[in-house]
Motif scaffolding. Structure first.
Motif, PDB file in Angstrom:
ATOM      1  N   CYS A   1      -4.589  -0.124   0.404  1.00  0.00           N
ATOM      2  CA  CYS A   1      -5.210  -1.105   1.024  1.00  0.00           C
ATOM      3  C   CYS A   1      -6.565  -0.837   1.544  1.00  0.00           C
ATOM      4  CB  CYS A   1      -4.179  -2.021   1.861  1.00  0.00           C
ATOM      5  SG  CYS A   1      -4.760  -0.836   3.591  1.00  0.00           S
TER       6      CYS A   1
ATOM      7  N   CYS B   1       0.526  -1.279   0.137  1.00  0.00           N
ATOM      8  CA  CYS B   1      -0.182  -0.044   0.642  1.00  0.00           C
ATOM      9  C   CYS B   1       0.889   1.341   0.118  1.00  0.00           C
ATOM     10  CB  CYS B   1      -0.944  -0.026   1.026  1.00  0.00           C
ATOM     11  SG  CYS B   1      -1.781   1.432   1.871  1.00  0.00           S
TER      12      CYS B   1
ATOM     13  N   CYS C   1       0.183   3.205   4.014  1.00  0.00           N
ATOM     14  CA  CYS C   1       0.394   2.514   4.897  1.00  0.00           C
ATOM     15  C   CYS C   1       1.841   1.059   4.960  1.00  0.00           C
ATOM     16  CB  CYS C   1      -0.919   2.453   5.808  1.00  0.00           C
ATOM     17  SG  CYS C   1      -1.344   0.337   5.291  1.00  0.00           S
TER      18      CYS C   1
ATOM     19  N   CYS D   1      -6.988   1.981   3.800  1.00  0.00           N
ATOM     20  CA  CYS D   1      -6.571   3.398   3.816  1.00  0.00           C
ATOM     21  C   CYS D   1      -7.584   4.299   3.145  1.00  0.00           C
ATOM     22  CB  CYS D   1      -5.622   3.312   3.518  1.00  0.00           C
ATOM     23  SG  CYS D   1      -3.923   2.992   4.162  1.00  0.00           S
TER      24      CYS D   1
HETATM   25 ZN   LIG Z   1      -3.199   1.183   3.140  1.00  0.00          ZN
END
Ligand SMILES: [Zn+2]
Length: 247
Positions: free
Chosen positions: A174, A153, A156, A177
């Motif tokens: 992802c 991702c 994050c 998020c």
């Molecule tokens: Zn993420």
């Protein structure tokens, strides 16, 4: 007198004046160039067969103020036989059109020359033109410095899916998020195929199986990345492929 001697693939041509053609080519030595083929629209011209799209030739060009001019040429291979199979032919045109749209004029692009040549060679024999196209798109993106980031991702750093792909960021987001409006879902299977196509190029393409879903998702990822920088959606071949929905 500045001359350029190089192998080149003819990407497209347009009429110029009464009897000439302006030919856009991808050369091995000097990237994309434009050259005037004088008299090439006359049947007796020695250049008429050489300056057709989808032709590989060896050329000697003379550099002019705006365009090159053809001095000598030798036909090495014509890929025009692909026109007997409409789906292959439109894919071949798509490869040429996207190179023309995305490459700057006069900047060496030897890797892209070899990529296009390999794609055309593979297109002649591979039973699945669409997977040749996905392999070409991904590897062209890499050569243009637009390779998608497919490991984690972007926000994050989490490496487990499910993921969406955001072409504006060039990577994955992802499910935990915030979801960018420009993103769309991309399956784990498609991610695995893309990594494989980027790692091996055309080398292991014959054992690379693409489901219709992956084929569609990978095309969406690539088009999103191209479109972010270049206006590729207006390409005629692409509109034709979209309308024909090839397998
Ligand atoms: Zn993420």
């Amino acid at each position: 007198m500045k001359e350029l001697r190089s192998q080149a693939i003819v990407l497209r041509t347009m009429p110029l004046g009464e009897a000439d053609k302006l030919v856009t080519m991808l050369t091995r030595e000097a990237g994309k160039v434009k050259a005037v083929a004088r008299g090439s629209r006359k049947t007796k011209s020695k250049f008429s067969a050489l300056v057709e799209p989808l032709t590989l030739g060896s050329f000697l060009l003379h550099a002019g103020k705006t365009f090159y001019t053809f001095i000598q040429g030798e036909l090495l291979k014509s890929y025009t036989g692909l026109q007997h199979d409409l789906e292959r032919f439109v894919h071949a045109q798509y490869f040429c059109e996207i190179c023309d749209r995305c490459l700057p004029e006069g900047e060496p692009a030897e890797a892209v020359f070899h990529l296009l040549l390999t794609a055309l060679e593979t297109l002649e024999v591979d039973p699945h033109p669409a997977r040749v196209a996905r392999c070409f798109e991904l590897n062209l993106l890499e050569e243009l410095g637009l390779k998608p980031a497919l490991d984690a991702c972007r926000i994050c750093g989490k490496s487990g899916g499910p993921f969406r792909f955001d072409p504006l960021e060039g990577g994955l987001v992802c499910a935990e998020c915030p979801r960018p409006a420009s993103s769309f879902p991309v399956s784990a299977a498609s991610l695995a195929v893309m990594k494989r196509l980027l790692a091996y190029g055309f080398q292991k393409l014959s054992v690379c199986l693409l489901s219709p879903q992956s084929q569609s998702e990978i095309h969406q990822v690539c088009l999103g990345l191209f479109q972010h920088i270049f206006d590729v959606r207006s390409l005629r071949s692409l509109q034709f492929l979209k309308a024909g929905k090839p397998s």
